[in-house]
Design a protein around this motif. Structure first.
Motif, PDB file in Angstrom:
ATOM      1  N   ASP A 134      50.383  33.166  31.825  1.00 25.73           N
ATOM      2  CA  ASP A 134      49.391  33.118  32.908  1.00 25.73           C
ATOM      3  C   ASP A 134      49.723  34.105  34.030  1.00 25.73           C
ATOM      4  O   ASP A 134      48.824  34.609  34.720  1.00 25.73           O
ATOM      5  N   GLN A 137      48.250  37.833  35.120  1.00 19.26           N
ATOM      6  CA  GLN A 137      47.134  38.128  36.042  1.00 19.26           C
ATOM      7  C   GLN A 137      47.628  38.707  37.363  1.00 19.26           C
ATOM      8  O   GLN A 137      46.848  39.293  38.114  1.00 19.26           O
ATOM      9  N   ARG A 140      50.671  44.133  39.008  1.00 18.28           N
ATOM     10  CA  ARG A 140      50.033  45.222  39.761  1.00 18.28           C
ATOM     11  C   ARG A 140      51.165  46.068  40.344  1.00 18.28           C
ATOM     12  O   ARG A 140      52.340  45.709  40.202  1.00 18.28           O
ATOM     13  N   PRO A 168      45.318  43.394  33.502  1.00 15.63           N
ATOM     14  CA  PRO A 168      45.731  42.250  34.323  1.00 15.63           C
ATOM     15  C   PRO A 168      44.565  41.574  35.035  1.00 15.63           C
ATOM     16  O   PRO A 168      44.527  40.345  35.136  1.00 15.63           O
ATOM     17  N   ASP A 169      43.585  42.387  35.516  1.00 13.31           N
ATOM     18  CA  ASP A 169      42.466  41.782  36.235  1.00 13.31           C
ATOM     19  C   ASP A 169      41.518  41.014  35.309  1.00 13.31           C
ATOM     20  O   ASP A 169      40.598  40.327  35.791  1.00 13.31           O
ATOM     21  N   GLN A 170      41.739  41.121  33.978  1.00 19.04           N
ATOM     22  CA  GLN A 170      40.908  40.382  33.023  1.00 19.04           C
ATOM     23  C   GLN A 170      41.621  39.155  32.456  1.00 19.04           C
ATOM     24  O   GLN A 170      41.033  38.408  31.672  1.00 19.04           O
ATOM     25  N   ILE A 171      42.882  38.975  32.846  1.00 15.29           N
ATOM     26  CA  ILE A 171      43.676  37.893  32.248  1.00 15.29           C
ATOM     27  C   ILE A 171      43.057  36.528  32.538  1.00 15.29           C
ATOM     28  O   ILE A 171      43.006  35.648  31.667  1.00 15.29           O
ATOM     29  N   VAL A 172      42.574  36.298  33.748  1.00  9.63           N
ATOM     30  CA  VAL A 172      41.970  34.998  34.077  1.00  9.63           C
ATOM     31  C   VAL A 172      40.786  34.715  33.157  1.00  9.63           C
ATOM     32  O   VAL A 172      40.658  33.610  32.599  1.00  9.63           O
ATOM     33  N   ASP A 173      39.922  35.691  32.973  1.00 10.54           N
ATOM     34  CA  ASP A 173      38.769  35.515  32.090  1.00 10.54           C
ATOM     35  C   ASP A 173      39.227  35.315  30.644  1.00 10.54           C
ATOM     36  O   ASP A 173      38.648  34.525  29.888  1.00 10.54           O
ATOM     37  N   THR A 205      33.720  41.393  31.853  1.00  9.15           N
ATOM     38  CA  THR A 205      34.060  40.209  32.639  1.00  9.15           C
ATOM     39  C   THR A 205      33.515  38.963  31.962  1.00  9.15           C
ATOM     40  O   THR A 205      32.613  39.030  31.108  1.00  9.15           O
ATOM     41  N   ARG A 235      37.897  28.928  34.439  1.00 10.18           N
ATOM     42  CA  ARG A 235      38.372  30.064  35.218  1.00 10.18           C
ATOM     43  C   ARG A 235      39.091  29.590  36.482  1.00 10.18           C
ATOM     44  O   ARG A 235      40.155  30.117  36.835  1.00 10.18           O
ATOM     45  N   THR A 239      43.256  30.158  37.264  1.00  9.86           N
ATOM     46  CA  THR A 239      43.525  31.145  38.315  1.00  9.86           C
ATOM     47  C   THR A 239      44.702  30.695  39.171  1.00  9.86           C
ATOM     48  O   THR A 239      44.710  29.583  39.710  1.00  9.86           O
TER      49      THR A 239
END
Length: 921
Positions: A134, A137, A140, A168-173, A205, A235, A239
């Motif tokens: 997890d 996410q 960076r 990384p910015d797509q990991i939550v989705d 997304t 989601r 998060t």
């Protein structure tokens, strides 16, 4: 730049608990998870971060429970063995001076996420130490993840993409789509990481995927649309919060003063000897583990000699290596001189195939001291590849070194390399050590024995994987196309790590005289013997196999037609789903065996269980048996004939079965059925060339003889000494008959008991096998034990010794460690007890035939032109022999096999001669 390390303590506590064996201290207190966490903390201290925090989950509900009451609802309670380690872990963490954080109402992930983002905004370099996916996410610039158990690191978009296939910015989705079974967050049914990554690659997304859900076809599209209402909640649940209200920021997390006396007391109590020596300014010897490794949890009894997790080793054995590429003649001569001057050297070959009987040599690597190695490229042929030394001339220069039996060589699964070098004109003598076999003898059941696994387990070293230098899947290139810099880094590491592993494992073997003897007298001498058998190969009658394939196909078609008639409709016999619906929904047959998920099973056991209630299951079993023979043997064997030798060459595996039994692949000769006409027909296709015969020599009832030897039961020993039919003699004892009055059914029952007891068969199992009532079967077993009380005493004595030691031994000292003998579920403990009784017999039988192979091979050395050892299957050796040499071979081979062990009962060897394997058996 200041550095902040955030330790996900909750993650590491659980991972260490499940990764390590059941360790305890001298008082019997569990220490496995504690051991793993302490090692991780010591590693963190060596890196000397400016700021650090050890973060744990607080007790009680969090905001996610309010959002979704079923959150983590399916998690089992914390095991008592783990719960007992939480408080001492906290004590050690605080005594070491680590700031320890627990914040109510949120999870440790949220505390870490908040501190990481704050620190990165302040210009700190942040490392999150975790094994939890997890956290990807949060990756960076300025925030990296490191998994200290595997050594892997994610610190960029590229590394996250490589791991998960998304940014990384797509990991939550990504996580929202897949869900999380551990946290009881249901995702899209049947949507795994590949599907989730594919959708995010196409749509970008989660919102876009949801908006375009109607355009996604098939069953997976239906599943997506069914999940749409819960995806926004998913989601939110996955998060990680980065705005938790905390009392202090990252700059308040400097290390505190450590409490030395408290640490000394805790380390001493829990047996952390290496940490204790470091605390007192000393250092432990290389290869010494922290605790008394592998003590069974809660018993204080010694179990395995090495754990599945990394053990404490000399730091030099875990450091990166320095590697050289040999491209000039002067370099080669210098390395040959180094190899000649060294007491021992490790070597490894690089090729273009996994089949040693067809692989071309691409390069060789060598190492004479840990951390130093060289790669000698010989056939890299990509455009622009640097000029390399001539392969033929170079191998001529190296041949005397490899042929020198006085020069000790070592490898990892070196049998492969022996084959490759032999086929290129280089015979290897003095192959002294093999790190795969060292690991296997030390603890055959400790996990995988490949180099990558051993490096991680024994050295804490993450090796370069083949896919990292050659690519994977359809884009994978042969090693000859790998750039020399990458090839050197990969290949030289193989030799280097092999030498390092030997330096760690050899002292452990030397400390166990019995295991050292198994290794030196059985496993290592067997390596060249197996290489010789594999190279010899066996001739097969391709035309006969094709005739058999045609016949099997006709009978499969007939079975399909019969199954269709019985079912009253057509269906796919190869579809478990269709079978399940037909047998259990339509025909209403009872569900006697279930899959792990609770569904009705259609495997062989399940069909056998209901075969007496309807004819269809029996027909399906017949169809499957025919299909397996065709696909595994009659169709496949003709394609396995080596174009160069005209023979089939199997591969034998020494480090496969935990009991020491050899296994074989490509083809698997161990599984050809010998009790069916079809199996025997397949053996007829293994033939002798003109002028030669096949000779089969097979130990008679070897495991029962070993049972007689180990139990010392007078009745069983007497039955073998008399030379009588042992099953008939057993029946006479059990049923109170004269030997000549024993019926066929009584002999069958006695045989089932004789063999069933060795494999832990229950009264229920015996009843099912004999088709009698359970009570009657129990009476048979009680009668057996009354007539053979030594067997009963042996079984109970063996169980008790297994509980006390954590292992059982063969006659020759090979050990099988039993992880669940004192722990786990009742089923696991019962399985361990069955293994405890069976392993000494199976393992001793394996040792005996290995010793026999070594002796027979030594005798064959002067008769290679007249006879070859070509197959080993279970308790049988098969030879290809000149027709006029058969009597000599029979006399010598059976004599040497009989003399392979001195038991209290005779070792009898049956033999046969024929033009094919079936005739000889």
């Amino acid at each position: 730049m200041s550095r902040l390390v955030l330790i996900d303590g909750s993650s590491y506590l659980f991972r260490a608990f499940h990764a390590l064996p059941p360790l305890t201290n001298a008082a019997g207190e569990p220490t496995g998870a504690l051991f793993g966490v302490v090692n991780m903390l010591r590693s963190t201290l060596k890196d000397k971060p400016d700021y650090v925090a050890f973060v744990l989950d607080a007790s009680g509900p969090t905001f996610r429970d309010a959002m979704y009451p079923q959150y983590k609802a399916n998690r089992p309670p914390m095991p008592e063995e783990l719960r007992a380690q939480v408080q001492p872990m906290r004590q050690i963490v605080e005594a070491l001076g680590f700031p320890l954080l627990c914040v109510e109402g949120v999870e440790a992930d949220d505390v870490i996420g908040t501190l990481a983002v704050q620190a990165a905004q302040q210009g700190m370099d942040v490392t999150i130490s975790t094994g939890d996916k997890d956290f990807a996410q949060l990756v960076r610039p300025g925030i990296a993840l490191i998994n200290t158990m595997s050594g892997s690191r994610m610190d960029s978009v590229e590394t996250v993409m490589e791991k998960f296939g998304v940014r990384p910015d797509q990991i939550v989705d990504f996580l929202a789509l897949m869900g999380d079974t551990v946290d009881n967050v249901p995702g899209v049914e049947k949507c795994g990481p590949k599907t989730a990554a594919k959708w995010l690659g196409e749509y970008g997304t989660l919102d876009a995927i949801m908006a375009g859900a109607d355009g996604i076809k098939g069953k997976i599209g239906e599943n997506l649309r069914a999940a749409l209402p819960r995806l926004p909640l998913n989601r939110d649940l996955v998060t990680i919060k980065t705005d938790v209200a905390l009392e202090g920021g990252p700059d308040t997390l400097a290390m505190r003063e450590r409490h030395v006396e408290q640490l000394r007391e805790l380390y001493a109590r829990y047996g952390f000897h290496q940490a204790l020596k470091e605390l007192d300014g000393g250092a432990a010897p290389a290869g010494v583990a922290e605790t008394e490794p592998g003590r069974a949890r809660g018993t204080g009894r010694v179990s395995a000699p090495s754990s599945r997790a990394t053990e404490a080793v000399d730091p030099a054995l875990s450091a990166p290596g320095e590697y050289e590429t040999i491209l000039e003649p002067a370099q080669l001569l210098a390395w040959i001189a180094r190899l000649q001057a060294a007491d021992e050297f490790a070597f490894d070959s690089e090729t273009n195939s996994l089949d040693p009987m067809q692989a071309d040599l691409v390069g060789l690597s060598f190492s004479v001291e840990p951390g130093k190695a060289a790669y000698l490229p010989l056939a890299h042929d990509y455009p622009g590849a640097p000029a390399q030394l001539d392969r033929r001339l170079t191998l001529q220069q190296l041949a005397p070194l490899f042929a020198d039996a006085g020069k000790k060589k070592l490898g990892q699964h070196g049998k492969y390399d022996l084959h490759v070098l032999r086929r290129h004109g280089v015979d290897v003598h003095g192959y002294r050590d093999d790190t795969m076999l060292e690991s296997f003898v030390l603890n055959s059941g400790s996990g995988r024995h490949d180099m990558d696994s051993l490096a991680k387990r024994c050295l804490g070293y993450e090796t370069i994987k083949y896919e990292q230098v050659a690519g994977k899947g359809a884009k994978q290139i042969p090693f000859s196309q790998v750039a020399l810099d990458d090839a050197t880094r990969y290949a030289a590491e193989d030799a280097d790590i092999t030498l390092r592993l030997h330096r760690v494992q050899a002292p452990r073997l030397a400390a166990e005289a019995g295991l050292e003897q198994v290794y030196r007298d059985i496993e290592m001498p067997l390596v060249p013997v197996l290489a010789s058998i594999e190279a010899n190969g066996v001739s097969v009658d391709v035309d006969e196999l094709r005739r058999q394939s045609a016949d099997l196909s006709k009978r499969m078609l007939a079975a399909q037609q019969q199954a269709t008639e019985l079912a009253g409709r057509s269906f796919n016999l190869d579809s478990p789903k269709q079978l399940q619906a037909l047998l259990f929904d339509e025909l209403k047959l009872p569900v006697l065996v279930k899959t792990p998920t609770g569904q009705p099973s259609t495997n062989e056991e399940a069909l056998e269980a209901i075969a007496d209630q309807h004819e269809l299951p029996r027909v399906i079993l017949e169809y499957r048996g025919l299909a397996k023979l065709r696909s595994t043997y009659t169709d496949k064997l003709p394609d396995m004939v080596n174009a160069q030798t005209g023979r089939v060459h199997t591969s034998y595996h020494q480090a496969g079965a935990a009991t020491g039994r050899l296994s074989s692949t490509d083809p698997n000769l161990q599984n050809i059925p010998i009790r069916t006409d079809d199996g025997r027909r397949i053996r007829r296709a293994f033939i002798a060339p003109p002028g030669r015969k096949l000779v089969a020599c097979d130990y008679s009832q070897i495991e029962l003889r070993i049972m007689a030897h180990l139990s010392e039961d007078p009745g069983l020993v007497r039955a073998f000494e008399s030379g009588a039919d042992v099953h008939k003699a057993t029946a006479a004892e059990v049923f109170g008959r004269k030997l000549e009055d024993v019926t066929g059914n009584e002999r069958r029952a006695a045989k089932a008991i004789n063999f069933g007891l060795m494999y832990g068969m229950s009264a229920f199992g015996l009843a099912r096998q004999l088709g009698i009532a359970r009570g009657e079967a129990q009476d048979y077993i009680a009668l057996y034990f009354s007539r053979y009380p030594g067997v009963r005493d042996f079984m109970e004595r063996t169980r008790q010794q297994a509980r006390e030691r954590g292992y059982v031994e063969t006659v020759f000292g090979r050990r099988l460690y039993l992880e669940y003998i004192n722990q786990g579920t009742q089923a696991q403990r019962a399985g361990a007890e069955r293994a405890a009784i069976n392993a000494p017999m199976q393992g001793t039988a394996a040792d005996i035939i290995k010793r026999a192979m070594i002796s027979v091979d030594a005798w064959l050395a002067d008769h290679r032109e007249r006879a070859l050892m070509i197959l080993q299957v279970h308790d049988e050796l098969v030879f290809e022999v000149d027709a006029d040499f058969v009597p000599t071979l029979l006399d010598q081979a059976t004599g040497l096999m009989s003399a392979a062990a001195q038991l209290s009962v005779p070792l009898v060897v049956d033999s046969g001669v024929g033009q094919n394997w079936d005739e000889a058996h």
